[in-house]
Enzyme design. Sequence first.
Site, PDB file in Angstrom:
ATOM      1  N   SER A 179      25.656  23.595   3.437  1.00 11.45           N
ATOM      2  CA  SER A 179      25.144  22.321   2.960  1.00 11.45           C
ATOM      3  C   SER A 179      25.960  21.171   3.562  1.00 11.45           C
ATOM      4  CB  SER A 179      25.119  22.305   1.431  1.00 11.45           C
ATOM      5  OG  SER A 179      24.354  21.233   0.946  1.00 11.45           O
TER       6      SER A 179
ATOM      7  N   ASP B 283      13.982  25.686   0.867  1.00  6.50           N
ATOM      8  CA  ASP B 283      15.162  24.996   0.343  1.00  6.50           C
ATOM      9  C   ASP B 283      14.730  23.676  -0.302  1.00  6.50           C
ATOM     10  OD1 ASP B 283      17.546  23.526  -0.016  1.00  6.50           O
ATOM     11  OD2 ASP B 283      18.476  24.388   1.760  1.00  6.50           O
TER      12      ASP B 283
ATOM     13  N   HIS C 136      18.159  27.003  -1.504  1.00  8.25           N
ATOM     14  CA  HIS C 136      19.456  26.439  -1.101  1.00  8.25           C
ATOM     15  C   HIS C 136      20.536  27.425  -1.538  1.00  8.25           C
ATOM     16  CE1 HIS C 136      21.759  23.109   0.476  1.00  8.25           C
ATOM     17  NE2 HIS C 136      22.526  23.088  -0.599  1.00  8.25           N
TER      18      HIS C 136
END
Length: 157
Positions: free
Chosen positions: A51, A104, A136
């Site tokens: 991320s 995601d 995610h």
Amino acid sequence: MPSWFDLMTLDISGPEDEAGIKKATETVHQLIADEEKNGIPTERIMLGGFSQGGALALYSALMFTKPLAGVIAFSCWLPLNKQFPEAAVGNLDIPVLQCHGDIDPVVPYKFGQLTSDVLKKVMKNLEFKTYKGMMHSSCEEEMQDAKRFIEKNLPPL
């Protein structure tokens, strides 16, 4: 929330914390310099993250002028992407494994695709992998791909 830099929005065209991104990049570069002082050549250092950490790993590698072993970028985007490809100053030849789940909801798959499109304009060794049904998060297939990438690009001495 702990973070490398402020996230003002998760909109790809929204404002970004340029000063924070650059400060975080300096921190990563200092970590690399510390390892180099300890006898580890930069060619044996690989950056990676998930991320926001993956975003910083990509940006830091592109702004680092010494060679690195590679980058693994999970579920992320390229910060300050509007400045690329012109802003890239280093590591255009290093291998990059960019991984993203196709559903995601936090960092949309489209962000990963757009990042890949931008990077492929300047990087010769980028692989973008899609993981069907992954949000995610991570999955075993992705971790196996990362393991193979590390073994290939950072072999034992």
